[in-house]
Design a protein around this motif. Structure first.
Motif, PDB file in Angstrom:
ATOM      1  N   TYR A  66       5.121  20.223 -43.829  1.00  0.00           N
ATOM      2  CA  TYR A  66       3.872  20.750 -44.384  1.00  0.00           C
ATOM      3  C   TYR A  66       4.057  21.126 -45.848  1.00  0.00           C
ATOM      4  CZ  TYR A  66      -0.398  23.625 -44.427  1.00  0.00           C
ATOM      5  OH  TYR A  66      -1.627  24.166 -44.704  1.00  0.00           O
ATOM      6  N   GLU A  67       5.165  21.782 -46.151  1.00  0.00           N
ATOM      7  CA  GLU A  67       5.429  22.185 -47.532  1.00  0.00           C
ATOM      8  C   GLU A  67       5.621  20.980 -48.431  1.00  0.00           C
ATOM      9  OE1 GLU A  67       8.110  23.795 -50.854  1.00  0.00           O
ATOM     10  OE2 GLU A  67       8.673  22.400 -49.274  1.00  0.00           O
ATOM     11  N   ALA A  68       6.296  19.938 -47.892  1.00  0.00           N
ATOM     12  CA  ALA A  68       6.486  18.711 -48.676  1.00  0.00           C
ATOM     13  C   ALA A  68       5.153  18.016 -48.927  1.00  0.00           C
ATOM     14  CB  ALA A  68       7.444  17.772 -47.946  1.00  0.00           C
ATOM     15  N   ALA A  69       4.294  17.961 -47.899  1.00  0.00           N
ATOM     16  CA  ALA A  69       2.978  17.337 -48.067  1.00  0.00           C
ATOM     17  C   ALA A  69       2.112  18.135 -49.037  1.00  0.00           C
ATOM     18  CB  ALA A  69       2.280  17.231 -46.712  1.00  0.00           C
ATOM     19  N   ILE A 216      -2.060  33.673 -46.325  1.00  0.00           N
ATOM     20  CA  ILE A 216      -0.674  33.211 -46.235  1.00  0.00           C
ATOM     21  C   ILE A 216      -0.243  33.097 -44.781  1.00  0.00           C
ATOM     22  CG2 ILE A 216       1.722  33.838 -46.740  1.00  0.00           C
ATOM     23  CD1 ILE A 216       0.666  35.117 -49.332  1.00  0.00           C
ATOM     24  N   VAL A 217      -0.572  34.103 -43.972  1.00  0.00           N
ATOM     25  CA  VAL A 217      -0.208  34.048 -42.550  1.00  0.00           C
ATOM     26  C   VAL A 217      -0.872  32.858 -41.875  1.00  0.00           C
ATOM     27  CG1 VAL A 217      -0.386  35.247 -40.341  1.00  0.00           C
ATOM     28  CG2 VAL A 217       0.230  36.525 -42.393  1.00  0.00           C
ATOM     29  N   SER A 260      -4.242  34.101 -53.434  1.00  0.00           N
ATOM     30  CA  SER A 260      -3.648  33.438 -52.279  1.00  0.00           C
ATOM     31  C   SER A 260      -2.755  32.290 -52.705  1.00  0.00           C
ATOM     32  CB  SER A 260      -4.746  32.928 -51.340  1.00  0.00           C
ATOM     33  OG  SER A 260      -5.522  34.001 -50.841  1.00  0.00           O
ATOM     34  N   ARG A 261      -3.186  31.539 -53.712  1.00  0.00           N
ATOM     35  CA  ARG A 261      -2.375  30.410 -54.178  1.00  0.00           C
ATOM     36  C   ARG A 261      -1.077  30.899 -54.815  1.00  0.00           C
ATOM     37  NH1 ARG A 261      -7.590  28.440 -55.718  1.00  0.00           N
ATOM     38  NH2 ARG A 261      -7.286  29.114 -57.891  1.00  0.00           N
ATOM     39  N   LEU A 262      -1.175  31.915 -55.665  1.00  0.00           N
ATOM     40  CA  LEU A 262       0.018  32.404 -56.358  1.00  0.00           C
ATOM     41  C   LEU A 262       1.018  33.016 -55.391  1.00  0.00           C
ATOM     42  CD1 LEU A 262      -1.632  34.030 -59.506  1.00  0.00           C
ATOM     43  CD2 LEU A 262      -0.194  31.985 -59.462  1.00  0.00           C
ATOM     44  N   VAL A 265       2.626  30.400 -52.828  1.00  0.00           N
ATOM     45  CA  VAL A 265       3.710  29.574 -53.367  1.00  0.00           C
ATOM     46  C   VAL A 265       5.044  30.290 -53.237  1.00  0.00           C
ATOM     47  CG1 VAL A 265       4.683  28.634 -55.495  1.00  0.00           C
ATOM     48  CG2 VAL A 265       2.293  28.218 -54.940  1.00  0.00           C
ATOM     49  N   ASN A 266       5.094  31.566 -53.577  1.00  0.00           N
ATOM     50  CA  ASN A 266       6.335  32.327 -53.502  1.00  0.00           C
ATOM     51  C   ASN A 266       6.827  32.471 -52.064  1.00  0.00           C
ATOM     52  OD1 ASN A 266       6.380  32.768 -56.303  1.00  0.00           O
ATOM     53  ND2 ASN A 266       5.058  34.554 -56.121  1.00  0.00           N
ATOM     54  N   VAL A 267       5.901  32.770 -51.151  1.00  0.00           N
ATOM     55  CA  VAL A 267       6.277  32.936 -49.748  1.00  0.00           C
ATOM     56  C   VAL A 267       6.810  31.627 -49.180  1.00  0.00           C
ATOM     57  CG1 VAL A 267       5.396  33.388 -47.425  1.00  0.00           C
ATOM     58  CG2 VAL A 267       4.699  34.848 -49.336  1.00  0.00           C
ATOM     59  N   TRP A 268       6.104  30.528 -49.452  1.00  0.00           N
ATOM     60  CA  TRP A 268       6.512  29.241 -48.900  1.00  0.00           C
ATOM     61  C   TRP A 268       7.844  28.763 -49.474  1.00  0.00           C
ATOM     62  CZ3 TRP A 268       5.416  26.137 -44.964  1.00  0.00           C
ATOM     63  CH2 TRP A 268       4.269  26.391 -44.227  1.00  0.00           C
ATOM     64  N   GLU A 269       8.070  28.989 -50.753  1.00  0.00           N
ATOM     65  CA  GLU A 269       9.342  28.581 -51.344  1.00  0.00           C
ATOM     66  C   GLU A 269      10.507  29.338 -50.705  1.00  0.00           C
ATOM     67  OE1 GLU A 269       9.200  29.012 -55.552  1.00  0.00           O
ATOM     68  OE2 GLU A 269       8.093  27.138 -55.869  1.00  0.00           O
TER      69      GLU A 269
END
Length: 523
Positions: A66-69, A216-217, A260-262, A265-269
């Motif tokens: 999902y993160e790669a897509a 994010i959740v 939410s976008r900002l 990104v940090n959470v997913w990374e």
């Protein structure tokens, strides 16, 4: 579990230290993590790690895909769709077929069905390994786009081969019409379910009273829901997650706030960072368990089989890379291709050499059942060991030499002749001019009334100024500035439709606009 908790906590710390070391010495971190796990596994008293394949498939695979897509450029994916699909499907099938023939001929007790099973397991290159290597060296954008796109789809095709081969080994029969129907459902059903659930998730983000934390959740649980739903109806969970991720990524500006976008990104990374680290450490730690199951086959013979299969994979991928060039040269006489120029030999060699194997291969091998109809599954332990040898050899051989090969070839980017930073600054200047003209033509009265807007206009006239950092704005000026930010986003999205413009530059500017919008909460 509580007794082993200090061990797992130590493993996380070791992962962090090894990744720091890999950044320091500029070596792809999967290489050091596998070697680190291998070294730890030989320490006396270390708990024996038994990896549950379902843990890999369900816990690790969906968020990583999902993160790669989410991060891939749809524009680049579409531009190179032919070669990406050929490597993600045709090359995977060719690789599995080659492995099946060689295994059947050279490895005692291996039928063609078992060979296809092994081929389906080890045919997909690992996306994380290639991405970690490309972080240290610069390659043309087209090569990285092809590798990223291939990595999104090849797991699906390899797992489809694996499932069919598993059925053949277990039942001893292969029904073509059933296989074709099942294959079609895996493709169509997987993509359809991913798009449908992605659309529902998008509407939930948009219409529910969510904030940044709940967004994010919701984004964290979405890939799991997509994957499990697709697998429950026997379609491709991989394709479902990829298609859902691509859909949500494409429309992220329409349903996610800048906060939410900002924060997302940090959470997913961070989340994917630790998942990748654990996966490659687990590969090394699992060696004792794999070796203990070899039984009558000697370790030296098993290593020899593994090296033979590795050679087949490497040679086969390089041949496929040059075959793709040959087909493109012929096809350009009849259809419009992405690049009408001669691609040369350096690009195909690099693509052929980026065939490191990883977590999906190990998880697929571990998911082979121990018994079929009450009898031990044939060659299961040997398949596991060969898979481990392939992963380790490709990571060490190709992973360590690929950066040198890239630097040696020194391939110039034929698509982007202007330096990246220069192009970024050029777009920045054009964006500022466009925003300034829009401000003067649409909000002329407000511009005369509010000093904050005048300071912003001054900043756009001279983009090197930072006058907006501490501007005090009234509520009315904030509304105008927010409208201007949205107008700039629309302009950037229109510019991104240009084929020759690197989407990474557009995303950098969109990130800056999100930061500007976020600052409105504090001024």
């Amino acid at each position: 579990m509580l007794h082993d908790f200090p061990f797992y906590l130590t493993i996380v710390i070791v992962i962090l230290l090894l990744i720091m070391l890999s950044n320091k010495i500029k070596v792809a971190y999967p290489v050091l993590l596998v070697l680190g796990g291998l070294a730890i596994s030989f320490i006396p008293g270390i708990p024996v790690l038994r990896i549950d394949p379902e843990l890999i498939f369900v816990i690790f695979l969906p968020p990583l895909l999902y993160e790669a897509a989410w991060n891939i450029s749809w524009k680049e994916l579409w531009r190179w769709r032919r070669i990406i699909c050929s490597f993600a499907f045709l090359v995977v099938f060719f690789t599995a077929f080659s492995v099946a023939l060689v295994a059947n001929h050279f490895i005692p007790g291996f039928s063609l069905a078992l060979g296809f099973l092994l081929g389906g397991i080890i045919s997909p290159p690992d996306a994380v390994s290639a991405g970690a290597i490309l972080k240290f060296v610069k390659v043309p954008r087209r090569l990285s786009s092809i590798l990223e796109g291939e990595s999104l789809l090849n797991d699906a095709s390899s797992l489809i081969i694996f499932r069919f081969a598993l059925i053949v080994v277990g039942t001893g029969q292969f029904i073509w019409q059933d296989a074709i129907a099942s294959f079609g459902w895996m493709l169509v059903g997987g993509i359809g379910i991913g798009v449908a659930i992605g659309f529902i998730a998008m509407k939930l983000h948009k219409f529910l009273p969510t904030d940044a934390n709940s967004d994010i959740v919701l984004s964290l649980v979405t890939p799991y829901i997509i994957y499990i739903a697709a697998e429950e109806v026997h379609s491709s969970g991989v394709l479902a997650v990829v298609s859902g991720g691509l859909l949500l990524s494409h429309y992220r500006l329409s349903f996610l706030s800048s906060s939410s976008r900002l924060r997302g990104v940090n959470v997913w990374e961070s989340f994917c960072f630790i998942l990748n680290g654990l996966i490659f450490m687990f590969i090394g730690l699992d060696l004792p368990e794999i070796v203990s199951g070899l039984g009558d086959v000697s370790v030296y013979s098993a290593i020899g089989y593994g090296l033979l299969i590795t050679a087949v994979l490497i040679v086969g991928r390089i041949l496929c890379a040059f075959s793709a060039v040959f087909v493109t040269l012929i096809a350009r006489n009849f259809i419009k291709v992405a690049d009408p120029n001669h691609p040369g030999f350096k690009g195909p060699i690099l693509i052929g050499w980026t065939g490191m194997r990883g977590v999906v291969s190990l998880a697929a091998a571990l998911s082979i059942p121990v018994q079929v109809d009450g009898t031990p599954f044939p060659q299961r332990n040997l398949i596991l060991f060969i898979t481990f040898v392939v992963i380790l050899t490709t990571l060490l051989l190709q992973g360590l030499t690929l950066p040198y090969l890239i630097r040696k070839f020194h391939i110039k980017d034929p698509d982007y002749t202007i330096p990246h930073e220069q192009l970024y600054n050029q777009i920045k200047r054009e964006l500022a001019d466009h925003a300034l003209n829009h401000l003067k033509s649409t909000y002329g009265n407000e511009l005369e009334k509010y000093s904050a807007l005048q300071q912003i206009a001054s900043k756009w006239e001279d983009i090197h100024l930072n006058t907006s950092d501490n501007i005090l704005m009234s509520a009315e000026a904030k509304i105008v500035y927010l409208n201007l930010l949205n107008h700039q986003r629309d302009w950037l999205l229109d510019r991104n439709k240009e084929e020759i413009l690197d989407e990474e530059i557009i995303r950098r500017h969109l990130l800056y606009l999100d930061l500007e919008e976020e600052k409105l909460q504090f001024i």
